[in-house]
Design an enzyme around this catalytic site. Sequence first.
Site, PDB file in Angstrom:
ATOM      1  N   VAL A 182      52.756  44.342  41.574  1.00 24.74           N
ATOM      2  CA  VAL A 182      51.994  44.724  40.380  1.00 24.74           C
ATOM      3  C   VAL A 182      52.325  46.153  39.952  1.00 24.74           C
ATOM      4  O   VAL A 182      52.595  46.423  38.776  1.00 24.74           O
ATOM      5  CB  VAL A 182      50.476  44.567  40.645  1.00 24.74           C
ATOM      6  CG1 VAL A 182      49.655  45.164  39.524  1.00 24.74           C
ATOM      7  CG2 VAL A 182      50.137  43.088  40.809  1.00 24.74           C
ATOM      8  N   PHE A 226      47.119  39.792  35.693  1.00 27.85           N
ATOM      9  CA  PHE A 226      47.294  38.331  35.757  1.00 27.85           C
ATOM     10  C   PHE A 226      48.746  37.904  35.913  1.00 27.85           C
ATOM     11  O   PHE A 226      49.066  36.727  35.793  1.00 27.85           O
ATOM     12  CB  PHE A 226      46.703  37.677  34.494  1.00 27.85           C
ATOM     13  CG  PHE A 226      45.213  37.805  34.412  1.00 27.85           C
ATOM     14  CD1 PHE A 226      44.389  36.926  35.095  1.00 27.85           C
ATOM     15  CD2 PHE A 226      44.621  38.826  33.690  1.00 27.85           C
ATOM     16  CE1 PHE A 226      43.015  37.044  35.050  1.00 27.85           C
ATOM     17  CE2 PHE A 226      43.246  38.961  33.628  1.00 27.85           C
ATOM     18  CZ  PHE A 226      42.433  38.065  34.309  1.00 27.85           C
ATOM     19  N   LYS A 263      38.655  37.564  37.148  1.00 31.07           N
ATOM     20  CA  LYS A 263      39.950  37.498  37.829  1.00 31.07           C
ATOM     21  C   LYS A 263      39.907  36.488  38.977  1.00 31.07           C
ATOM     22  O   LYS A 263      40.753  35.601  39.096  1.00 31.07           O
ATOM     23  CB  LYS A 263      40.324  38.901  38.332  1.00 31.07           C
ATOM     24  CG  LYS A 263      41.505  38.949  39.261  1.00 31.07           C
ATOM     25  CD  LYS A 263      42.798  38.528  38.588  1.00 31.07           C
ATOM     26  CE  LYS A 263      43.882  38.252  39.601  1.00 31.07           C
ATOM     27  NZ  LYS A 263      45.123  37.775  39.024  1.00 31.07           N
ATOM     28  N   CYS A 268      48.243  35.700  46.416  1.00 30.65           N
ATOM     29  CA  CYS A 268      46.977  35.804  45.664  1.00 30.65           C
ATOM     30  C   CYS A 268      46.016  34.631  45.850  1.00 30.65           C
ATOM     31  O   CYS A 268      44.867  34.835  46.241  1.00 30.65           O
ATOM     32  CB  CYS A 268      47.286  35.995  44.179  1.00 30.65           C
ATOM     33  SG  CYS A 268      48.025  37.596  43.843  1.00 30.65           S
TER      34      CYS A 268
HETATM   35  P1  NAD Z   1      52.076  44.736  47.337  1.00 29.38           P
HETATM   36  O1  NAD Z   1      51.716  44.603  48.765  1.00 29.38           O
HETATM   37  O2  NAD Z   1      53.322  44.125  46.831  1.00 29.38           O
HETATM   38  O3  NAD Z   1      52.129  46.294  46.959  1.00 29.38           O
HETATM   39  C1  NAD Z   1      51.131  47.211  47.296  1.00 29.38           C
HETATM   40  C2  NAD Z   1      51.771  48.602  47.383  1.00 29.38           C
HETATM   41  O4  NAD Z   1      50.736  49.567  47.567  1.00 29.38           O
HETATM   42  C3  NAD Z   1      52.709  48.761  48.585  1.00 29.38           C
HETATM   43  O5  NAD Z   1      53.958  49.275  48.151  1.00 29.38           O
HETATM   44  C4  NAD Z   1      51.988  49.758  49.505  1.00 29.38           C
HETATM   45  O6  NAD Z   1      52.863  50.591  50.236  1.00 29.38           O
HETATM   46  C5  NAD Z   1      51.195  50.551  48.482  1.00 29.38           C
HETATM   47  N1  NAD Z   1      50.021  51.239  49.033  1.00 29.38           N
HETATM   48  C6  NAD Z   1      49.124  50.790  49.937  1.00 29.38           C
HETATM   49  N2  NAD Z   1      48.171  51.723  50.143  1.00 29.38           N
HETATM   50  C7  NAD Z   1      48.464  52.777  49.341  1.00 29.38           C
HETATM   51  C8  NAD Z   1      47.837  54.025  49.090  1.00 29.38           C
HETATM   52  N3  NAD Z   1      46.690  54.389  49.674  1.00 29.38           N
HETATM   53  N4  NAD Z   1      48.427  54.866  48.214  1.00 29.38           N
HETATM   54  C9  NAD Z   1      49.587  54.537  47.586  1.00 29.38           C
HETATM   55  N5  NAD Z   1      50.213  53.353  47.781  1.00 29.38           N
HETATM   56  C10 NAD Z   1      49.655  52.486  48.646  1.00 29.38           C
HETATM   57  O7  NAD Z   1      50.816  44.208  46.530  1.00 29.38           O
HETATM   58  P2  NAD Z   1      50.823  43.453  45.127  1.00 29.38           P
HETATM   59  O8  NAD Z   1      51.260  42.055  45.328  1.00 29.38           O
HETATM   60  O9  NAD Z   1      51.465  44.293  44.109  1.00 29.38           O
HETATM   61  O10 NAD Z   1      49.248  43.390  44.838  1.00 29.38           O
HETATM   62  C11 NAD Z   1      48.518  44.555  44.509  1.00 29.38           C
HETATM   63  C12 NAD Z   1      47.162  44.146  43.988  1.00 29.38           C
HETATM   64  O11 NAD Z   1      47.304  43.411  42.771  1.00 29.38           O
HETATM   65  C13 NAD Z   1      46.361  43.237  44.936  1.00 29.38           C
HETATM   66  O12 NAD Z   1      44.998  43.522  44.785  1.00 29.38           O
HETATM   67  C14 NAD Z   1      46.647  41.850  44.392  1.00 29.38           C
HETATM   68  O13 NAD Z   1      45.619  40.938  44.675  1.00 29.38           O
HETATM   69  C15 NAD Z   1      46.726  42.111  42.892  1.00 29.38           C
HETATM   70  N6  NAD Z   1      47.566  41.160  42.148  1.00 29.38           N
HETATM   71  C16 NAD Z   1      48.759  40.747  42.663  1.00 29.38           C
HETATM   72  C17 NAD Z   1      49.562  39.866  41.924  1.00 29.38           C
HETATM   73  C18 NAD Z   1      50.878  39.342  42.451  1.00 29.38           C
HETATM   74  O14 NAD Z   1      51.425  38.421  41.856  1.00 29.38           O
HETATM   75  N7  NAD Z   1      51.422  39.866  43.540  1.00 29.38           N
HETATM   76  C19 NAD Z   1      49.140  39.441  40.667  1.00 29.38           C
HETATM   77  C20 NAD Z   1      47.920  39.915  40.164  1.00 29.38           C
HETATM   78  C21 NAD Z   1      47.141  40.779  40.919  1.00 29.38           C
HETATM   79  C1  UDX Z   2      49.060  33.680  40.826  1.00 28.62           C
HETATM   80  C2  UDX Z   2      48.443  33.504  39.426  1.00 28.62           C
HETATM   81  O1  UDX Z   2      49.110  32.449  38.746  1.00 28.62           O
HETATM   82  C3  UDX Z   2      48.575  34.802  38.628  1.00 28.62           C
HETATM   83  O2  UDX Z   2      47.946  34.668  37.363  1.00 28.62           O
HETATM   84  C4  UDX Z   2      47.903  35.909  39.418  1.00 28.62           C
HETATM   85  O3  UDX Z   2      48.004  37.125  38.732  1.00 28.62           O
HETATM   86  C5  UDX Z   2      48.538  36.038  40.788  1.00 28.62           C
HETATM   87  O4  UDX Z   2      48.433  34.766  41.476  1.00 28.62           O
HETATM   88  P1  UDX Z   2      51.524  33.726  41.812  1.00 28.62           P
HETATM   89  O5  UDX Z   2      50.904  34.034  43.135  1.00 28.62           O
HETATM   90  O6  UDX Z   2      52.727  34.491  41.371  1.00 28.62           O
HETATM   91  O7  UDX Z   2      50.449  33.910  40.648  1.00 28.62           O
HETATM   92  O8  UDX Z   2      51.914  32.190  41.862  1.00 28.62           O
HETATM   93  P2  UDX Z   2      51.617  30.901  40.962  1.00 28.62           P
HETATM   94  O9  UDX Z   2      52.711  30.697  40.004  1.00 28.62           O
HETATM   95  O10 UDX Z   2      50.238  30.900  40.457  1.00 28.62           O
HETATM   96  O11 UDX Z   2      51.718  29.764  42.087  1.00 28.62           O
HETATM   97  C6  UDX Z   2      50.805  29.763  43.176  1.00 28.62           C
HETATM   98  C7  UDX Z   2      51.096  28.619  44.101  1.00 28.62           C
HETATM   99  O12 UDX Z   2      50.740  27.378  43.512  1.00 28.62           O
HETATM  100  C8  UDX Z   2      52.573  28.484  44.509  1.00 28.62           C
HETATM  101  O13 UDX Z   2      52.630  28.153  45.876  1.00 28.62           O
HETATM  102  C9  UDX Z   2      53.057  27.341  43.635  1.00 28.62           C
HETATM  103  O14 UDX Z   2      54.156  26.648  44.168  1.00 28.62           O
HETATM  104  C10 UDX Z   2      51.821  26.451  43.590  1.00 28.62           C
HETATM  105  N1  UDX Z   2      51.751  25.568  42.422  1.00 28.62           N
HETATM  106  C11 UDX Z   2      51.661  26.089  41.167  1.00 28.62           C
HETATM  107  C12 UDX Z   2      51.729  24.188  42.618  1.00 28.62           C
HETATM  108  O15 UDX Z   2      51.822  23.690  43.761  1.00 28.62           O
HETATM  109  N2  UDX Z   2      51.614  23.379  41.526  1.00 28.62           N
HETATM  110  C13 UDX Z   2      51.511  23.867  40.257  1.00 28.62           C
HETATM  111  O16 UDX Z   2      51.388  23.055  39.324  1.00 28.62           O
HETATM  112  C14 UDX Z   2      51.546  25.273  40.074  1.00 28.62           C
END
Ligand code: NAD
Ligand code: UDX
Length: 432
Positions: free
Chosen positions: A11, A146, A200, A256
């Site tokens: 993110v 998202f 969310k 997530c």
């Molecule tokens: P990530 O693990 O990929 O990245 C998190 C980063 O934060 C890491 O690089 C880590 O080193 C850094 N970090 C941790 N503690 C820190 C601190 N105190 N100061 C500075 N940096 C620090 O995580 P992500 O997948 O990007 O997810 C981040 C957040 O966004 C989570 O709450 C997650 O639920 C949410 N989110 C993730 C996704 C997704 O698709 N991955 C989508 C929507 C929301």
């Molecule tokens: C999800 C949400 O979609 C996104 O909006 C949020 O911000 C982060 O979490 P992501 O984790 O990247 O995104 O994956 P997503 O594309 O949602 O898929 C999640 C899981 O569901 C995967 O394992 C995928 O293979 C599975 N999936 C998805 C199914 O099995 N069937 C489907 O029809 C869609």
Amino acid sequence: MRVGVIGAGYVGLTSAVCLAERGHHTVCVDVDEARVRQLSSGVATIDEPDLPELLERGLRTDTLRFTTSYRALADRDVVFVCVSTPSMPDGSADLRAVDAAVGELATVLRAGAVVAVKSTVPVGTTRRLADRLRPNGIHVVSSPEFLRESHAIGDFRHPDRILIGSDDDTGEGGPADLVASLYPPGRVLKMSPESAELAKYASNAFLAVKISYTNSLAELCARVGADITDVTRCMGADMRIGAHFLQAGPGWGGSCLPKDTAALLHTGREYGVALPEVQSARTTNAAQAVRIADAVGRTIGTPTTEARVAALGLTFKAGTSDVRDSPSLTVCGELIARGAQLTAYDPRLAAIDGEMLRAAAIVGVDDPYLATKGADAIVVLTEWPQFCELDWARIAEQAPGAVVVDTRNLLDAAMLRELGLTYLGNGTGGGF
Ligand code: NAD
Ligand code: UDX
């Protein structure tokens, strides 16, 4: 605008390069020194289309920089908090990284600055953080993210909705508007921080419920001789249902959906609301590996303890190298626990976290033909389109009569059957 981003993960890094692309001077802080070093030298640390180019451009034009020092945020107008919020053993969200980040911000940010919480955090967190930073004159709003992995840049550039939770201001030009103005044009939804935080979790949990329902229907389809792809084709044509997230598979995973459904249930428990639909989606999801391993066991001619199994796909979905909470690993783990000799191939094997594979006792090979050679069963776990392009005649020659368990309904069943392979689709005719 002078913008800061905390956390350079999926993110944070996506947000940082996209904010820089929009012309905002962006400073991204992460505690991981190695990651900051790599990013500063232009090396993308995650697999996302268009990310390497945006990273290179941001660094070259001096609109983007990475550092481990929070002091670099002292002059920022808005700072996005994008640190991880993983699951605690009881399902609740671990907020230590968020609290640590906000603690640092309290010491460096100037009065009037705005902190926008993008991390997924439970109801009440934004208000608590706002109370903590108010004496310093710093505003806090909730701005949940998202984006989907493998579509992260596209999702940032073209958001379905931009969610801002704030009650610091109800009028124009306040912190909520300031944060909204940083995003690409889109549908801005303003609400209270509590509603934004819950929205969310509610969205991710609804997606999980949809997929689990599809997987339960797929199991029923296989028993009654119906075809899940036809059933969901009909359901999806109804605008009230929608065609997305109705693909049968090995279960939902990733960083997530699993943790967010657990955290939502935890919040429900705290407030005395059971949310049985979400609990049931998790129960169905946890049963998928057993369902798939059972299908392998009853179809191959040998006991699973003597079976050679090839797994195709390790990532939690196609287009990423992320294996965090990947259902593919869970299915592999179930087959290994039943005594199968398992070899796995993934197109992104080289970029996959080797530690996670070792922890799951999975042997990965970088060649699909080597992985499938002599296999009694070939289990398709991730929907990589490359698997359709494999030379299946060669695979059928090397693994004569093998059972192909296609959990994603990706392959051409008729073609595989013609080659003498036994094909089992997920919820399709003759399948499991
Ligand atoms: P990530 O693990 O990929 O990245 C998190 C980063 O934060 C890491 O690089 C880590 O080193 C850094 N970090 C941790 N503690 C820190 C601190 N105190 N100061 C500075 N940096 C620090 O995580 P992500 O997948 O990007 O997810 C981040 C957040 O966004 C989570 O709450 C997650 O639920 C949410 N989110 C993730 C996704 C997704 O698709 N991955 C989508 C929507 C929301
Ligand atoms: C999800 C949400 O979609 C996104 O909006 C949020 O911000 C982060 O979490 P992501 O984790 O990247 O995104 O994956 P997503 O594309 O949602 O898929 C999640 C899981 O569901 C995967 O394992 C995928 O293979 C599975 N999936 C998805 C199914 O099995 N069937 C489907 O029809 C869609």
